[in-house]
Write a protein that holds these residues in place. Sequence first.
Motif, PDB file in Angstrom:
ATOM      1  N   PRO A 144       0.851  -1.243   0.036  1.00  0.00           N
ATOM      2  CA  PRO A 144       0.087  -0.060  -0.153  1.00  0.00           C
ATOM      3  C   PRO A 144       0.941   1.323  -0.034  1.00  0.00           C
ATOM      4  O   PRO A 144       0.336   2.179  -0.534  1.00  0.00           O
ATOM      5  CB  PRO A 144      -0.867  -0.073   1.378  1.00  0.00           C
ATOM      6  N   VAL A 145       2.193   1.311   0.702  1.00  0.00           N
ATOM      7  CA  VAL A 145       2.729   2.340   0.590  1.00  0.00           C
ATOM      8  C   VAL A 145       3.392   2.604  -0.669  1.00  0.00           C
ATOM      9  O   VAL A 145       3.517   3.615  -1.241  1.00  0.00           O
ATOM     10  CB  VAL A 145       3.837   2.378   1.749  1.00  0.00           C
ATOM     11  N   THR A 146       3.898   1.486  -1.480  1.00  0.00           N
ATOM     12  CA  THR A 146       4.328   1.854  -2.603  1.00  0.00           C
ATOM     13  C   THR A 146       3.587   2.218  -3.671  1.00  0.00           C
ATOM     14  O   THR A 146       3.494   3.093  -4.627  1.00  0.00           O
ATOM     15  CB  THR A 146       5.019   0.435  -3.113  1.00  0.00           C
ATOM     16  N   LYS A 147       2.271   1.458  -3.737  1.00  0.00           N
ATOM     17  CA  LYS A 147       1.114   2.189  -4.264  1.00  0.00           C
ATOM     18  C   LYS A 147       0.794   3.458  -4.226  1.00  0.00           C
ATOM     19  O   LYS A 147       0.490   4.417  -5.415  1.00  0.00           O
ATOM     20  CB  LYS A 147      -0.071   1.220  -4.305  1.00  0.00           C
ATOM     21  N   MET A 148       0.857   3.908  -3.086  1.00  0.00           N
ATOM     22  CA  MET A 148       0.440   5.260  -2.866  1.00  0.00           C
ATOM     23  C   MET A 148       1.626   6.426  -3.468  1.00  0.00           C
ATOM     24  O   MET A 148       1.055   7.323  -4.031  1.00  0.00           O
ATOM     25  CB  MET A 148       0.639   5.624  -1.278  1.00  0.00           C
ATOM     26  N   VAL A 149       2.786   5.799  -3.370  1.00  0.00           N
ATOM     27  CA  VAL A 149       4.007   6.737  -3.927  1.00  0.00           C
ATOM     28  C   VAL A 149       3.367   6.634  -5.471  1.00  0.00           C
ATOM     29  O   VAL A 149       3.868   7.770  -6.110  1.00  0.00           O
ATOM     30  CB  VAL A 149       5.318   6.028  -3.577  1.00  0.00           C
TER      31      VAL A 149
END
Length: 206
Positions: A144-149
């Motif tokens: 989720p953090v990578t996708k948010m970035v």
Amino acid sequence: MATKSRTERRFRGVVMPTGSHPTIRKVKRQGLEPSIHGNKLWKSSCLLIDYLKKNPPEHSRHILDVGCGWGISGIWCAKNFNSSVTSVDADPDVFPFLQATAEINGVQTEHLVSRFEDLSTKQLSRYDMLIAADICFWDELVKPVTKMVDRAVKAGVKQILIADPERAPFFEVAERCADKHYAEVLEWNTQGAIEASGAIMVLENA
């Protein structure tokens, strides 16, 4: 003076209250208890603050502080850059603590309850900069953090900074962002009132 040191700490011009600060104790008496680790100020915020003090951003009018907890990084930006800051956390119970911390520092931020995966490209497009500290503490947060970035880059957010005490999930996120968006990882440590060490992922998208 001894009493003061137990209730608050100062770092790069911002006041960081401890759990025994009268204002924080007043919030606690309301029966609020943040979950998801939003129960204190985390040292990686000091890494962000120190980096930003030494490397003032070109674009800091609208800042998104993601996984903000008590929100000290965003509060510092509001105080030092006169930024309009939106503080985001999945746990609504952190915001009374954040509000108290902001008031102690004479600023205010907007509050938004949201998970990383729920921040849309459209929402992210409103911001010049995204900052975060200590948000990669579980393996299941990598995706989720990578996708948010990814969405933030697509949305045109000009700078993305994520600080961490060098946990494995953080390096996984940073590696993916380096491959896809040419992010870099900087080793960083602070000296003075609060000593912290770790790393900051810096992604320039301007």
